[in-house]
Design an enzyme around this catalytic site. Structure first.
Site, PDB file in Angstrom:
ATOM      1  N   LYS A 123       0.949  -1.101   0.009  1.00 59.78           N
ATOM      2  CA  LYS A 123      -0.033  -0.010  -0.021  1.00 59.78           C
ATOM      3  C   LYS A 123       0.876   1.188  -0.136  1.00 59.78           C
ATOM      4  O   LYS A 123       2.154   1.146   0.635  1.00 59.78           O
ATOM      5  CB  LYS A 123      -0.733  -0.089   1.220  1.00 59.78           C
ATOM      6  CG  LYS A 123      -1.838  -1.045   1.447  1.00 59.78           C
ATOM      7  CD  LYS A 123      -3.101  -0.702   1.796  1.00 59.78           C
ATOM      8  CE  LYS A 123      -4.186  -1.652   2.045  1.00 59.78           C
ATOM      9  NZ  LYS A 123      -4.741  -1.878   3.284  1.00 59.78           N
ATOM     10  N   HIS A 126       1.514   6.789   2.879  1.00 61.03           N
ATOM     11  CA  HIS A 126       0.475   8.032   2.787  1.00 61.03           C
ATOM     12  C   HIS A 126       1.037   8.987   3.893  1.00 61.03           C
ATOM     13  O   HIS A 126       1.706   8.497   4.778  1.00 61.03           O
ATOM     14  CB  HIS A 126      -0.678   7.760   2.613  1.00 61.03           C
ATOM     15  CG  HIS A 126      -1.613   6.966   3.800  1.00 61.03           C
ATOM     16  ND1 HIS A 126      -1.809   7.670   4.904  1.00 61.03           N
ATOM     17  CD2 HIS A 126      -1.632   5.715   3.719  1.00 61.03           C
ATOM     18  CE1 HIS A 126      -2.195   6.762   5.639  1.00 61.03           C
ATOM     19  NE2 HIS A 126      -2.199   5.575   5.130  1.00 61.03           N
ATOM     20  N   HIS A 129       1.050   7.837   7.657  1.00 56.01           N
ATOM     21  CA  HIS A 129       2.314   7.276   8.197  1.00 56.01           C
ATOM     22  C   HIS A 129       3.347   8.388   8.509  1.00 56.01           C
ATOM     23  O   HIS A 129       4.385   7.802   9.037  1.00 56.01           O
ATOM     24  CB  HIS A 129       2.768   6.130   7.225  1.00 56.01           C
ATOM     25  CG  HIS A 129       1.839   5.170   7.503  1.00 56.01           C
ATOM     26  ND1 HIS A 129       0.979   4.637   6.194  1.00 56.01           N
ATOM     27  CD2 HIS A 129       1.472   4.267   8.253  1.00 56.01           C
ATOM     28  CE1 HIS A 129       0.465   3.666   6.661  1.00 56.01           C
ATOM     29  NE2 HIS A 129       0.699   3.500   7.911  1.00 56.01           N
TER      30      HIS A 129
HETATM   31  N1  ARG Z   1       0.640  -1.061  10.382  1.00 62.96           N
HETATM   32  C1  ARG Z   1      -0.178  -0.166  11.199  1.00 62.96           C
HETATM   33  C2  ARG Z   1      -1.238   0.465  10.504  1.00 62.96           C
HETATM   34  O1  ARG Z   1      -0.609   0.844   9.389  1.00 62.96           O
HETATM   35  C3  ARG Z   1       0.697   0.253  12.209  1.00 62.96           C
HETATM   36  C4  ARG Z   1       1.399  -0.774  13.197  1.00 62.96           C
HETATM   37  C5  ARG Z   1       1.818   0.032  14.412  1.00 62.96           C
HETATM   38  N2  ARG Z   1       2.346  -0.883  15.437  1.00 62.96           N
HETATM   39  C6  ARG Z   1       1.880  -1.953  16.099  1.00 62.96           C
HETATM   40  N3  ARG Z   1       2.812  -2.732  16.605  1.00 62.96           N
HETATM   41  N4  ARG Z   1       0.997  -2.204  15.849  1.00 62.96           N
HETATM   42  O2  ARG Z   1      -2.178   0.870  10.881  1.00 62.96           O
END
Ligand code: ARG
Length: 562
Positions: A123, A126, A129
């Site tokens: 993905k 964006h 992030h």
């Molecule tokens: N990949 C997740 C997202 O884009 C964020 C992950 C954050 N870290 C974790 N350990 N859950 O929403």
């Protein structure tokens, strides 16, 4: 000389209160007429059995007056201390100019794990992030300055049924060439296509699930395709990280825990925490007044929470962290408090060292930022736009600047980062090029410009730090204001760490820049008379150094010319 500490020592002798308690109570008065430090006597009323103003009066008469104290005045229940200005400017400047000023050993021997950025592969990266990346990176530098050992972890979203979908989509509508050429954008296209088609043909969903099961089982074809999507995504992410100058100590994403989850599920069973519910396995959180935490889906698939629980245990065993902090948007609050409580129920007392650090959304100023990709604003495009906008400004303001391209990069990207870190995390961030690139506003470019101005003075005068400095030349109000701010740098770093709020540093740099620009405006520097000149140059050097150090904490560069 630590004035607060010295004053606390004097007060300790006459009050009997511990030094630390006094240090905590000492305030910096809002107006300089009220002195440099103030000690409120309210808390002493019980002990002395007197009205606080009276206590202040009596203590004032008893306190010793060493040379560094110019005057002690009483204002109601406050004892106000005025530091001798010569002593003050000497002590502060000498301290600030020390190489290690702004670093500390308070965190020595302690480890902080920081889970940040963590985008989902296949993905686009964006702007949402961006916040996690930038705040996490700043906290990393801030904790490091305090002596902590940091482990920066990119918990990539690289596992889950969505990759089963992607495999199906690739086999049906994808082409190797297109993906190699267009990267994530093409992966996105076929992923969207999958969802459109699955509406009409629900069997596709089953197909996708079975591919994910194959991935979980380590089947070769499934994993090869997954790894290919992974590599393509990482290549793009790394370009963005290079632009932002962000680095990670580990890219242990969700897939890393594939072979580690079974043991944790077993442990949950052993501890009697797993319950069947509609064919799925859950941890009941009724007592905590939360919906249950889903551990295993009906079809046997594991979930985001299963991987987070496994990752936390792995990190505790691997890094022996004192704190593990997670940066995500506010909408993941429930997810984190659910699985934090699962860890608690497992009997791990370190569950209290798991900290979710949420932040607000990013909104875009008008439609200006929308791109051909529809709603998603790609990070790389946004950064490139920042650089292009900055180039235009440089072309107008300083067309002869050497190294224009590089400076535009440092300033454009710095502006984006600074804008993100300007308010408390939880506030939403608005992108407005006009505001964030305003060289006179409370912006990254403004602070960078102030730093460059200091560099330019020193360059023009070919200046270096004089061996002897007449500190009495820095006792005017404007210089004192700069000194007062300079000496606060370490406290601000500490405060930012305690509150997990980089904006404390951001705001501090704006204040320091404003004070310095006033100093610069009111005083001649290179043309001032001997003695004064050397003292002012020392102040310029100090400001330049702290602005640069402060920007570095935020992950922003400080060009010498702009
Ligand atoms: N990949 C997740 C997202 O884009 C964020 C992950 C954050 N870290 C974790 N350990 N859950 O929403």
């Amino acid at each position: 000389m630590n004035f607060k500490l010295e004053i606390a020592t004097l007060l300790e002798k006459v009050t009997g209160v511990t030094q630390q308690e006094i240090i905590n109570a000492i305030e910096i008065p809002p107006q300089k007429e009220m002195g440099d430090f103030a000690y409120p006597c309210f808390r002493l009323a019980k002990q002395f059995k007197k009205a606080p103003p009276l206590i202040a009066q009596e203590l004032c008469e008893k306190i010793e007056r060493p040379d560094f104290i110019e005057e002690i005045k009483i204002q109601n229940a406050y004892i106000n201390f005025f530091i001798n200005k010569n002593v003050y400017s000497k002590e502060v400047l000498q301290e600030v100019l020390k190489q290690d000023f702004g670093t500390n050993k308070i965190g020595q021997g302690k480890t902080i794990v920081i889970d940040y950025s963590s985008p989902n592969i296949a993905k686009p990266f964006h702007v949402g992030h961006l916040r996690s990346t930038v705040i996490g990176n700043a906290l990393y530098h801030i904790f490091e300055a305090l002596g902590y050992h940091c482990e920066g972890i990119n918990h990539l979203g690289d596992w889950g049924t969505q990759f089963g979908k992607l495999i199906v989509a690739y086999q049906k509508w994808g082409s190797k060439e297109a993906i190699e050429q267009k990267g994530i954008q093409e992966l996105m296209r076929i992923y969207v296509k999958f969802h459109e088609e699955a509406e009409k043909q629900p069997a596709l969903e089953d197909e996708a699930r079975s591919w994910f099961v194959k991935m979980q089982d380590g089947e070769k074809e499934a994993l090869t395709l997954w790894k290919w999507f992974y590599d393509i995504s990482i290549k793009e992410f790394d370009r963005v990280y290079a632009m932002l100058q962000v680095h990670f100590d580990a890219y242990t994403g969700e897939s890393f825990y594939n072979d580690k989850m079974a043991a944790v599920v077993e442990e949950l069973k052993q501890k009697n925490l797993l319950q069947q519910s509609e064919g799925a396995m859950i941890v009941n959180l009724e007592e905590e007044k939360m919906p249950p935490c889903l551990i295993i889906r009906k079809d046997g698939g594991t979930l985001y929470a299963t991987r987070d629980i496994t990752a936390a245990i792995y990190r505790k065993n691997t890094y022996h962290f004192d704190k593990c902090i997670y940066l995500t948007a506010l909408d993941q609050n429930l997810h984190f408090s659910q699985w934090f409580h699962v860890i608690k129920k497992m009997g791990y007392d370190w569950w209290k060292d798991l900290i979710h650090v949420p932040f607000g959304l990013v909104s875009l100023d008008s439609g200006k930022l929308s791109t051909r990709h529809g709603n998603v604003v790609l990070m790389e495009e946004l950064l490139n736009q920042a650089i292009a906008e900055t180039s235009k400004i440089i072309e107008q303001k300083n067309p002869d600047l050497p190294n224009k391209q590089e400076v535009a990069k440092q300033v454009g990207i710095g502006a984006v980062i600074f804008n993100d870190l300007y308010n408390s995390r939880i506030k939403d961030v608005v992108f407005s090029w006009e505001r964030m690139l305003n060289f006179d506003g409370e912006t990254g470019p403004y602070v960078q410009y102030t730093h460059a101005r200091a560099c330019s003075i020193l360059r023009k005068g070919n200046c270096s730090l004089a061996e002897t400095i007449d500190y009495s030349k820095l006792t005017d109000d404007v210089s004192m204001e700069v000194l007062k701010l300079l000496v606060q740098f370490p406290e601000k770093i500490q405060e930012a760490a305690d509150k997990l709020e980089p904006f404390i540093v951001t705001r501090y740099l704006v204040n320091l820049s404003q004070a310095f620009n006033k100093f610069y405006h009111d005083n001649s520097i290179l043309t001032s008379e001997e003695g004064t000149k050397e003292a002012r140059i020392a102040l310029v050097i100090a400001v330049k150094t702290i602005l640069k150090k402060g920007l570095a904490l935020l992950g922003i560069q400080a060009p010498e010319q702009m």
